[in-house]
Design a protein around this motif. Structure first.
Motif, PDB file in Angstrom:
ATOM      1  N   UNK A 192     -10.208 -45.434 -42.739  1.00 37.78           N
ATOM      2  CA  UNK A 192     -11.550 -45.912 -42.448  1.00 37.78           C
ATOM      3  C   UNK A 192     -12.160 -45.157 -41.273  1.00 37.78           C
ATOM      4  N   UNK A 193     -11.369 -45.006 -40.231  1.00 36.61           N
ATOM      5  CA  UNK A 193     -11.863 -44.328 -39.041  1.00 36.61           C
ATOM      6  C   UNK A 193     -12.254 -42.889 -39.371  1.00 36.61           C
ATOM      7  N   UNK A 194     -11.384 -42.164 -40.074  1.00 33.87           N
ATOM      8  CA  UNK A 194     -11.675 -40.757 -40.331  1.00 33.87           C
ATOM      9  C   UNK A 194     -12.775 -40.576 -41.370  1.00 33.87           C
ATOM     10  N   UNK A 195     -12.841 -41.455 -42.376  1.00 36.64           N
ATOM     11  CA  UNK A 195     -13.871 -41.282 -43.404  1.00 36.64           C
ATOM     12  C   UNK A 195     -15.249 -41.693 -42.928  1.00 36.64           C
ATOM     13  N   UNK A 196     -15.285 -42.511 -41.876  1.00 35.71           N
ATOM     14  CA  UNK A 196     -16.574 -42.866 -41.298  1.00 35.71           C
ATOM     15  C   UNK A 196     -16.917 -41.947 -40.134  1.00 35.71           C
ATOM     16  N   UNK A 197     -15.953 -41.722 -39.258  1.00 33.33           N
ATOM     17  CA  UNK A 197     -16.237 -40.924 -38.076  1.00 33.33           C
ATOM     18  C   UNK A 197     -16.057 -39.426 -38.318  1.00 33.33           C
ATOM     19  N   UNK A 198     -15.494 -39.050 -39.481  1.00 33.10           N
ATOM     20  CA  UNK A 198     -15.503 -37.636 -39.860  1.00 33.10           C
ATOM     21  C   UNK A 198     -16.933 -37.136 -39.988  1.00 33.10           C
ATOM     22  N   UNK A 272     -19.482 -45.642 -52.680  1.00 36.13           N
ATOM     23  CA  UNK A 272     -20.224 -46.281 -51.587  1.00 36.13           C
ATOM     24  C   UNK A 272     -20.381 -45.311 -50.420  1.00 36.13           C
ATOM     25  N   UNK A 273     -19.285 -44.658 -50.041  1.00 33.44           N
ATOM     26  CA  UNK A 273     -19.343 -43.686 -48.942  1.00 33.44           C
ATOM     27  C   UNK A 273     -20.394 -42.610 -49.218  1.00 33.44           C
ATOM     28  N   UNK A 274     -20.279 -41.966 -50.375  1.00 28.13           N
ATOM     29  CA  UNK A 274     -21.150 -40.835 -50.682  1.00 28.13           C
ATOM     30  C   UNK A 274     -22.604 -41.221 -50.834  1.00 28.13           C
ATOM     31  N   UNK A 275     -22.856 -42.316 -51.552  1.00 22.68           N
ATOM     32  CA  UNK A 275     -24.249 -42.716 -51.786  1.00 22.68           C
ATOM     33  C   UNK A 275     -24.915 -43.203 -50.505  1.00 22.68           C
ATOM     34  N   UNK A 276     -24.150 -43.895 -49.670  1.00 23.37           N
ATOM     35  CA  UNK A 276     -24.720 -44.362 -48.402  1.00 23.37           C
ATOM     36  C   UNK A 276     -25.062 -43.182 -47.504  1.00 23.37           C
ATOM     37  N   UNK A 277     -24.152 -42.230 -47.428  1.00 25.48           N
ATOM     38  CA  UNK A 277     -24.380 -41.065 -46.576  1.00 25.48           C
ATOM     39  C   UNK A 277     -25.584 -40.256 -47.059  1.00 25.48           C
ATOM     40  N   UNK A 278     -25.691 -40.057 -48.371  1.00 24.92           N
ATOM     41  CA  UNK A 278     -26.803 -39.282 -48.912  1.00 24.92           C
ATOM     42  C   UNK A 278     -28.135 -39.999 -48.687  1.00 24.92           C
ATOM     43  N   UNK A 279     -28.120 -41.326 -48.839  1.00 24.90           N
ATOM     44  CA  UNK A 279     -29.337 -42.093 -48.596  1.00 24.90           C
ATOM     45  C   UNK A 279     -29.804 -41.930 -47.154  1.00 24.90           C
ATOM     46  N   UNK A 280     -28.855 -42.023 -46.227  1.00 19.53           N
ATOM     47  CA  UNK A 280     -29.204 -41.846 -44.829  1.00 19.53           C
ATOM     48  C   UNK A 280     -29.626 -40.411 -44.530  1.00 19.53           C
ATOM     49  N   UNK A 296     -25.850 -41.892 -37.508  1.00 24.45           N
ATOM     50  CA  UNK A 296     -26.224 -43.245 -37.936  1.00 24.45           C
ATOM     51  C   UNK A 296     -25.138 -43.833 -38.837  1.00 24.45           C
ATOM     52  N   UNK A 297     -24.544 -42.978 -39.642  1.00 23.69           N
ATOM     53  CA  UNK A 297     -23.497 -43.398 -40.575  1.00 23.69           C
ATOM     54  C   UNK A 297     -22.285 -43.973 -39.845  1.00 23.69           C
ATOM     55  N   UNK A 298     -22.092 -43.551 -38.589  1.00 26.67           N
ATOM     56  CA  UNK A 298     -20.954 -44.032 -37.816  1.00 26.67           C
ATOM     57  C   UNK A 298     -20.960 -45.531 -37.608  1.00 26.67           C
ATOM     58  N   UNK A 299     -22.117 -46.178 -37.736  1.00 27.45           N
ATOM     59  CA  UNK A 299     -22.209 -47.633 -37.598  1.00 27.45           C
ATOM     60  C   UNK A 299     -21.326 -48.326 -38.633  1.00 27.45           C
ATOM     61  N   UNK A 347     -31.165 -51.728 -41.310  1.00 25.80           N
ATOM     62  CA  UNK A 347     -30.197 -50.714 -41.751  1.00 25.80           C
ATOM     63  C   UNK A 347     -28.858 -50.932 -41.060  1.00 25.80           C
ATOM     64  N   UNK A 348     -28.904 -51.168 -39.759  1.00 28.01           N
ATOM     65  CA  UNK A 348     -27.674 -51.379 -38.991  1.00 28.01           C
ATOM     66  C   UNK A 348     -26.944 -52.635 -39.468  1.00 28.01           C
ATOM     67  N   UNK A 349     -27.677 -53.716 -39.731  1.00 26.14           N
ATOM     68  CA  UNK A 349     -27.055 -54.951 -40.217  1.00 26.14           C
ATOM     69  C   UNK A 349     -26.379 -54.710 -41.569  1.00 26.14           C
ATOM     70  N   UNK A 350     -27.075 -54.012 -42.464  1.00 30.16           N
ATOM     71  CA  UNK A 350     -26.485 -53.707 -43.767  1.00 30.16           C
ATOM     72  C   UNK A 350     -25.224 -52.878 -43.643  1.00 30.16           C
ATOM     73  N   UNK A 351     -25.242 -51.867 -42.772  1.00 27.00           N
ATOM     74  CA  UNK A 351     -24.070 -51.014 -42.586  1.00 27.00           C
ATOM     75  C   UNK A 351     -22.901 -51.790 -41.984  1.00 27.00           C
TER      76      UNK A 351
END
Length: 445
Positions: A192-198, A272-280, A296-299, A347-351
């Protein structure tokens, strides 16, 4: 290592699947206490103090690749859709070759396999940084991205496989179940840490330095830490699997319905990871700063990492199937909040809601993958699951990039909702697996 008896369905009479079991992991009954080595009572003593930081840093390049390629191609070729397509090519390469890399590790040991693919992956990354800014056609860029995915070191699944093997060989049987549950929680939290904070690191490097910096950073980290993980003394235990081909479970056991639903669930998380990142990325691109999407994705990782670690404290009565169906709806709610958001606060609440759900769900999925792995096939199954994340992430990035460019951000941001539905449906299908097991156990008793 004592040879364990071959698995038969009648040996398993307990329908609960709340924690991984050694008989499920290796296809046989639990070793007898008299045969268990007792000189190493803890996992930390067995693997050594340096193992966990090295294994953690070694998986960072893999997590940086998809968004790093996306950022680099968008900057070099000025096309978000082409960037998403290249991310998809990374996923395609991983989808085709990731499981073969895991199977090779099961057969020949992790050390030589990781050293070879790590070197090839570094070369592919360097080639991409050159070709993106060259006059060569887009097709060559796509080939380079495919090569990156095809040679991606499967550090995360190999770490799980390595630790599972060590736990079953070095720890007393009375402690194996508890340690396995805690280990899967840690491994998923680390993922989780690396896939979000990567992506977060990619955003920092791209913003402060240049879009090339994340790729160069991934090369350096691959050469140092992936090689360090491969050469770590704990790898000697994993290498013993090379001489145990006769003990490996049949290949057909890799394609059971139980494993399929787990892979589908992990694939959904990748979506979820890919679509969220692309949307942002699309949103930040509208604002003129696409390279800041990773920040922003780091949230997403705040609640995710905390909840993933806390899974180790869950009661054994909170079984894996129930965890899946408890957190998947929360993930869906979070994606809906994100899709309907009209402010940065929303956006932050959703993330945050999404992150709170993703952490425990990933722990659950990889725990199920470990539980359903057959003898000698753990690296293969874990690589299948690990590949599913990157494949889902890449495909969603490509689809999201196309929708963002053709239909706008408002359409692209709805894709995470569909991705969350995939995770929920897979969880419902997992109930069929549980019901089948309960029916089988009743018949055999």
């Amino acid at each position: 290592m004592p040879h364990e008896p071959q698995h038969t369905e009648s040996q398993n009479t307990e329908p609960q699947d709340s924690v991984p079991r050694s008989s499920d992991l290796h296809g046989g009954a639990d070793p007898q206490p008299a045969e268990e080595p007792v000189e190493k009572q803890t996992l930390l003593a067995a693997v050594g103090l340096s193992y966990f930081p090295i294994a953690f840093l070694a998986r960072l390049p893999y997590a940086m690749v998809v968004v790093g390629v996306l950022t680099l191609v968008v900057a070099g070729r000025e096309s978000l859709s082409l960037g998403g397509l290249n991310s998809a090519m990374v996923g395609l390469g991983t989808a085709i070759f990731g499981s073969f890399i895991g199977a090779a590790a099961d057969r020949w040991g992790q050390r030589p396999v990781l050293l070879i693919v790590g070197t090839l992956n570094s070369a592919a990354l360097i080639f991409l940084t050159w070709v993106v800014f060259s006059p060569l056609p887009d097709a060559v860029v796509l080939i380079a991205s495919f090569a990156i995915g095809a040679t991606a070191p499967q550090v995360s699944p190999m770490s799980r496989s390595r630790l599972v093997d060590i736990i079953l060989r070095a720890l007393p049987g009375s402690r194996q179940s508890k340690v396995l549950n805690g280990t899967m929680a840690y491994e998923s939290a680390a993922d989780e840490v690396v896939f979000v904070f990567g992506p977060f690191i990619v955003g920092l490097l791209a913003t402060w330095l240049s879009p090339v910096a994340p790729i160069i950073g991934a090369v350096v980290m691959t050469l140092i830490f992936v090689s360090g993980f491969a050469l770590h003394p704990s790898g000697r235990l994993a290498a013993e699997g090379a001489g145990q081909s006769a003990a490996r479970g049949p290949v057909r056991e890799l394609f059971t319905f139980g494993i399929f639903v787990v892979i589908a669930g992990v694939f959904g998380i990748g979506l979820v990871f890919g679509s969220t990142l692309t949307s942002l990325t699309s949103l930040m691109n509208d604002l003129g700063h696409p390279e800041q999407a990773g920040l922003i994705y780091g949230v997403l990782g705040i609640g995710s990492a905390i909840l993933a670690i806390s899974v180790a404290l869950f009661s054994p009565r909170f079984s894996l199937w129930a965890r899946w169906l408890s957190f998947a709806p929360l993930l869906l709610i979070g994606t809906i909040v994100l899709a309907l958001s009209d402010s940065m606060a929303a956006v932050v609440i959703g993330l945050l809601l999404m992150g709170t759900a993703i952490g425990p769900t990933l722990v659950t999925l990889f725990s199920l993958a470990a539980e359903r792995s057959q003898r000698g096939r753990s690296a293969t199954v874990m690589s299948m699951a690990g590949s599913a994340i990157i494949v889902g992430q890449s495909l969603a990035s490509a689809l999201g990039g196309f929708l963002a460019e053709e239909a706008g951000t408002s359409t692209a941001i709805a894709v995470p909702v569909a991705a969350a539905l995939v995770v929920l449906v897979a969880g419902l299908l997992n109930l069929i697996v549980r019901l089948r097991r309960r029916k089988r156990d009743v018949v055999h008793t």
